[in-house]
Scaffold this active site. Structure first.
Site, PDB file in Angstrom:
ATOM      1  CG  PHE A 153      48.884  12.760 102.354  1.00 23.28           C
ATOM      2  CD1 PHE A 153      48.012  12.320 102.244  1.00 23.28           C
ATOM      3  CD2 PHE A 153      48.386  13.971 103.834  1.00 23.28           C
ATOM      4  CE1 PHE A 153      46.786  12.139 101.902  1.00 23.28           C
ATOM      5  CE2 PHE A 153      46.729  14.051 103.677  1.00 23.28           C
ATOM      6  CZ  PHE A 153      46.726  13.122 102.660  1.00 23.28           C
ATOM      7  CG  ASP A 209      39.916  15.090 108.493  1.00 25.31           C
ATOM      8  OD1 ASP A 209      38.745  15.148 108.759  1.00 25.31           O
ATOM      9  OD2 ASP A 209      41.288  14.871 108.425  1.00 25.31           O
ATOM     10  CG  HIS A 232      46.271  13.091 111.994  1.00 23.77           C
ATOM     11  ND1 HIS A 232      47.729  13.426 112.492  1.00 23.77           N
ATOM     12  CD2 HIS A 232      45.515  13.699 112.100  1.00 23.77           C
ATOM     13  CE1 HIS A 232      46.891  14.764 113.070  1.00 23.77           C
ATOM     14  NE2 HIS A 232      45.593  14.953 112.488  1.00 23.77           N
ATOM     15  CD  GLU A 240      51.816  15.470 100.417  1.00 25.46           C
ATOM     16  OE1 GLU A 240      51.824  15.547  98.568  1.00 25.46           O
ATOM     17  OE2 GLU A 240      51.254  16.199 101.483  1.00 25.46           O
TER      18      GLU A 240
END
Lengths: 281, 318
Positions: B86, B120, B112, B61
């Site tokens: 991220f 998660d 997300h 990233e």
């Protein structure tokens, strides 16, 4: 290959600019700046194809990114002396309300600067992005970048090095200033990096060695050689060996002058070793 | 009283994907980057139609953010895409130096986001991203509420010069804003007029605010509902005008109460028109695994939590 007196004079004058700038504000990074003076002189005056006027997009010209932004004194001196902004503006280095920030910034619109750098390890990714933009624009010009060797300890470089080879970014010439020094000491003491050239090779780059990065002729020859190796499916790396503090005897062979300014007496000595050539700012 | 109806629930990330598909066809300067999450970000149609304008950077990233900054030099408008976690915390310094400080026209698109990522767990649920991004000078921060608004925002940010953080999510939620509603950056949307209390909500909490308002109206409380899709720049004028009328406010966001929308509202009101405020937000905590509904319930982020906050703030009105 003898170089013109003009370029030699520029080297000496840029050294004067560097030590005078950091002395004036008692801060800044003379060591790496002096070590890379020949590289900058060669790149901006012999190697890159540049338009007369600066524009951010840099289409239809070669462009350069400085990743190790702390060597801003040499960068500013070169840009000013190539006409991007008035030479007298070097007088504002690191002072309040200046476009010549301690580390390069685009914020104040200083011509020649396309990205801020200083927090290390980010320039390779940016250079790759600009190289990809050139390909999308079908612009055959090149992207050059300069990186400190200690800077390669930052992990983002290795993401970028992996990407550039994998995606065949072959219009990029990244030079590593292998002076073997960083703030806390020799790179071999702080965090030994092993064979850096072998690492670039293993990642899929074409690597050239520049044995004496303080020999102007050798620098020009290496950069020209690197240009001939572009467009062949691999990014090109020049492993350039330099002496930090080159041209000022007491600043050489030590990491002490990485980020330290000379006092009045030291300045005088440094200037004596580099007599005025093109006129001080 | 205007009533909103669910036109068919969808995930907001699909709104992003639909926006990218449209942008691919209409704006040749738009390029996309992704860090190994193409399916999650719904950008496969863009890639299929314009493979040369897509860059798969792998799980890297930091490099993605730098490459995006570089792509702007040459005139492109890069959209980076990965999960919110991220897109922000992992790459804060890259965004700070190479994008924000360098004033690069990069669109950081973050899916997300928040706790509704669900099972998660906390490693992937970022509840600090709005704060991280709004503190960066020059950064525009947008958190749309449904599929239509996310699509509209995706299109609108291409027309705006400067770095943008666009935050959306994974769960399927009601799609209730008009498909043809133009997205105006920095302009609050009044969803419902009222006189007793102002609810200012963002993202997934906007629908929850509407549900809460309906219930409260049935109890005789007149509720004003504002959809703040742009956290920064904040539509301070709309906020102050509303609170002048109602005298109190409830902020609602899927984010930590430290650093989020609520604090921006509190700062604005403290400066211009002090008023009681209650915060519907997570309270300086990490999330955990669970279904989105369970997590919204446990962490006090649903219509019930908003309703309770309204009743509480009403009691504090002078």
């Amino acid at each position: 290959m003898p170089q013109s007196q003009e370029l030699q004079d520029l080297v000496v004058q840029v050294r004067r600019d560097i030590v005078r700038m950091v002395h004036q504000v008692n801060s800044g990074h003379p060591g790496g700046s002096l070590g890379c003076t020949e590289f900058f002189v060669a790149l901006f005056n012999e190697v890159m194809e540049l338009k007369d006027e600066f524009d951010m997009d840099g289409k239809n010209e070669d462009i350069f990114f400085l990743s190790n932004g702390h060597i801003s004194p040499v960068y500013y001196s070169i840009l000013a002396r190539r006409g991007y902004f008035p030479v007298r503006e070097l007088n504002t280095f690191r002072k309040i309300n200046s476009r010549l920030q301690g580390h390069p910034a685009t914020h104040e619109g200083l011509p020649g600067i396309r990205i801020a750098s200083g927090s290390l390890g980010q320039g390779m990714s940016v250079a790759i992005g600009a190289a990809l933009a050139k390909k999308l624009n079908k612009d055959p010009h090149l992207v050059f970048s300069l990186h400190g060797d200690g800077e390669l300890q930052e992990g983002q470089n290795w993401e970028a090095i992996m990407f550039a080879a994998a995606k065949k970014v072959d219009n990029l010439i990244a030079t590593v200033d292998r002076n073997g020094q960083q703030i806390d000491g020799a790179t071999e003491e702080v965090l030994p990096m092993g064979d850096v050239a072998a690492k670039f090779l293993a990642f899929g780059w074409d690597v050239l060695h520049l044995e004496d990065g303080n020999d102007l002729s050798q620098v020009i020859a290496a950069l020209q050689e690197a240009k001939t190796r572009t467009g062949k499916g691999k990014p090109v790396c020049i492993m350039m060996h330099t002496e930090m503090g080159n041209g000022v005897d007491f600043m050489m062979h030590t990491h002490a002058w990485h980020g330290k300014a000379p006092n009045d007496e030291q300045l005088e000595k440094a200037l004596q070793q580099n007599p005025e050539t093109l006129g001080d700012y | 009283m205007k009533k909103y109806t669910d036109q068919g629930s969808k995930d907001t990330r699909s709104g992003f994907g639909a926006g990218m598909t449209e942008l691919g066809r209409t704006n040749p300067r738009v390029v996309a980057l992704c860090a190994d999450l193409v399916a999650s970000l719904k950008i496969q149609p863009f890639i299929d139609e314009h493979p040369e304008r897509f860059f798969q950077v792998g799980i890297a990233e930091a490099n993605m953010m730098g490459i995006a900054a570089g792509l702007t030099i040459g005139g492109f408008i890069p959209y980076t895409s990965t999960f919110a976690n991220f897109s922000t915390g992992r790459v804060y310094d890259q965004i700070r130096q190479s994008i924000a400080y360098s004033d690069k026209n990069v669109k950081i698109c973050a899916s997300h986001a928040g706790i509704t990522l669900g099972e998660d767990g906390a490693t992937h649920q970022i509840l600090e991203d709005l704060g991280l991004m709004k503190m960066l000078p020059g950064m525009t921060v947008i958190n749309p509420c449904d599929f239509n608004q996310t699509k509209a925002a995706t299109l609108a940010i291409a027309e705006h010069y400067g770095p943008v953080y666009l935050r959306f999510g994974r769960p399927v939620v009601p799609n209730f804003t008009p498909a043809d509603q133009k997205f105006e950056i920095g302009k609050a949307l009044h969803l419902q007029e009222g006189s007793d209390v102002t609810i200012v909500a963002t993202g997934h909490l906007v629908w929850q605010a509407l549900l809460a308002a309906e219930n409260l109206e049935n109890q005789g409380v007149s509720v004003e509902v504002i959809n703040i899709h742009t956290i920064k720049p904040l539509d301070e004028e709309a906020l102050i005008r509303s609170v002048r009328k109602t005298g109190c406010v409830v902020s609602a966001e899927e984010h930590n109460f430290l650093g989020g929308l609520g604090e921006s509202i509190a700062r604005t009101l403290a400066t211009h028109h002090p008023a009681p405020q209650e915060f519907v937000a997570t309270k300086d905590t990490f999330g955990e695994s669970g279904t989105p509904e369970q997590l919204m319930e446990k962490y006090g982020l649903n219509n019930k939590a908003i309703e309770e906050a309204v009743l509480k703030v009403l009691k504090r009105k002078v």
